[in-house]
Motif scaffolding. Structure first.
Motif, short mmCIF file in Angstrom:
data_model
loop_
_atom_site.label_atom_id
_atom_site.label_comp_id
_atom_site.label_asym_id
_atom_site.label_seq_id
_atom_site.Cartn_x
_atom_site.Cartn_y
_atom_site.Cartn_z
N TYR A 29 0.84 -1.20 0.00
CA TYR A 29 0.00 0.00 0.00
C TYR A 29 0.87 1.25 0.00
O TYR A 29 1.81 1.35 0.78
CB TYR A 29 -0.91 0.02 1.24
CG TYR A 29 -1.91 -1.10 1.25
CD1 TYR A 29 -3.15 -0.95 0.64
CD2 TYR A 29 -1.62 -2.32 1.86
CE1 TYR A 29 -4.09 -1.99 0.65
CE2 TYR A 29 -2.54 -3.35 1.88
CZ TYR A 29 -3.77 -3.18 1.27
OH TYR A 29 -4.68 -4.21 1.27
N GLU A 30 0.52 2.18 -0.87
CA GLU A 30 1.28 3.43 -0.96
C GLU A 30 0.76 4.43 0.06
O GLU A 30 -0.45 4.68 0.15
CB GLU A 30 1.19 4.02 -2.36
CG GLU A 30 2.08 5.23 -2.54
CD GLU A 30 2.10 5.75 -3.96
OE1 GLU A 30 2.51 6.91 -4.14
OE2 GLU A 30 1.70 5.01 -4.88
N MET A 31 1.70 5.04 0.79
CA MET A 31 1.36 6.07 1.76
C MET A 31 1.55 7.44 1.12
O MET A 31 2.15 7.57 0.06
CB MET A 31 2.26 5.95 3.00
CG MET A 31 2.12 4.62 3.73
SD MET A 31 0.48 4.39 4.46
CE MET A 31 -0.03 2.88 3.64
N GLY A 65 4.95 8.54 -0.08
CA GLY A 65 5.61 7.73 -1.10
C GLY A 65 6.12 6.39 -0.59
O GLY A 65 6.48 5.54 -1.39
N ASP A 66 6.17 6.20 0.74
CA ASP A 66 6.57 4.90 1.28
C ASP A 66 5.54 3.85 0.89
O ASP A 66 4.36 4.15 0.68
CB ASP A 66 6.65 4.95 2.81
CG ASP A 66 7.86 5.68 3.33
OD1 ASP A 66 8.77 6.01 2.52
OD2 ASP A 66 7.91 5.95 4.54
N VAL A 67 6.00 2.62 0.81
CA VAL A 67 5.12 1.49 0.54
C VAL A 67 5.16 0.58 1.75
O VAL A 67 6.24 0.15 2.17
CB VAL A 67 5.54 0.73 -0.74
CG1 VAL A 67 4.67 -0.50 -0.94
CG2 VAL A 67 5.46 1.66 -1.95
N PHE A 68 4.01 0.31 2.33
CA PHE A 68 3.89 -0.55 3.50
C PHE A 68 3.33 -1.89 3.07
O PHE A 68 2.35 -1.95 2.32
CB PHE A 68 2.96 0.05 4.54
CG PHE A 68 3.53 1.21 5.32
CD1 PHE A 68 4.66 1.89 4.91
CD2 PHE A 68 2.90 1.64 6.47
CE1 PHE A 68 5.17 2.95 5.64
CE2 PHE A 68 3.40 2.69 7.20
CZ PHE A 68 4.53 3.36 6.79
N ILE A 69 3.94 -2.96 3.54
CA ILE A 69 3.43 -4.31 3.32
C ILE A 69 2.66 -4.68 4.58
O ILE A 69 3.23 -4.76 5.67
CB ILE A 69 4.58 -5.32 3.09
CG1 ILE A 69 5.54 -4.84 1.99
CG2 ILE A 69 4.01 -6.71 2.80
CD1 ILE A 69 4.91 -4.67 0.64
N CYS A 70 1.35 -4.87 4.42
CA CYS A 70 0.51 -5.12 5.58
C CYS A 70 -0.82 -5.72 5.14
O CYS A 70 -1.08 -5.89 3.95
CB CYS A 70 0.28 -3.82 6.36
SG CYS A 70 -0.48 -2.48 5.41
N LYS A 117 -4.39 2.97 -1.41
CA LYS A 117 -3.93 2.69 -2.77
C LYS A 117 -3.16 1.39 -2.73
O LYS A 117 -2.01 1.34 -2.29
CB LYS A 117 -3.05 3.82 -3.29
CG LYS A 117 -2.60 3.60 -4.73
CD LYS A 117 -1.81 4.79 -5.25
CE LYS A 117 -1.36 4.56 -6.68
NZ LYS A 117 -0.55 5.68 -7.17
N LEU A 118 -3.81 0.33 -3.18
CA LEU A 118 -3.19 -1.00 -3.24
C LEU A 118 -2.38 -1.11 -4.52
O LEU A 118 -2.92 -0.96 -5.62
CB LEU A 118 -4.27 -2.09 -3.20
CG LEU A 118 -3.79 -3.53 -3.38
CD1 LEU A 118 -2.91 -3.96 -2.21
CD2 LEU A 118 -4.99 -4.47 -3.52
#
Length: 114
Positions: free
Chosen positions: A5-7, A10-15, A36-37
């Motif tokens: 998921y985009e924060m 601009g970071d992308v978190f895997i969760c 935003k998946l």
């Protein structure tokens, strides 16, 4: 199943989806309440990924399965702290001492050495 998921920074978190939705209501995503998946990811594909964990003396830690995690409670991904949590210590010892368990889940011995 996890998602990337985009924060808003601009970071992308895997969760988990639940976790991403919670973050969307904490103003961490570009649009309040919306996520935003970018991609879905099976948990088994995360096993063994080398990570840099903040505030640790280890240069690299590895993603390991924790068999007691529930995707319906929290994120589905947790930080294990064997020095502070007896369950985490027991799980780490199982990974360190049980070759059959490691083989079953694709965990390499070098990932769990202290």
């Amino acid at each position: 199943e996890y998602g990337a998921y985009e924060m808003k920074n601009g970071d992308v978190f895997i969760c988990s989806e639940r976790s991403a939705n919670n973050m969307a209501f904490q103003e961490l995503t570009a649009e309040f309440g919306k996520v935003k998946l970018l991609k879905t990811i099976k948990g088994k594909h995360l096993i063994g990924l080398p990570l840099k964990a903040p505030r640790t003396s280890y240069d690299v830690v590895y993603t390991l399965p924790l068999l007691t995690i529930s995707m319906t409670k929290g994120t589905g991904v947790v930080t294990s702290v064997p020095s502070d949590a007896p369950d985490d210590y027991a799980a780490l010892r199982d990974w360190q001492t049980d070759a059959k368990l490691r083989e079953k889940h694709g965990v390499k011995e070098e990932w769990v050495k202290g």
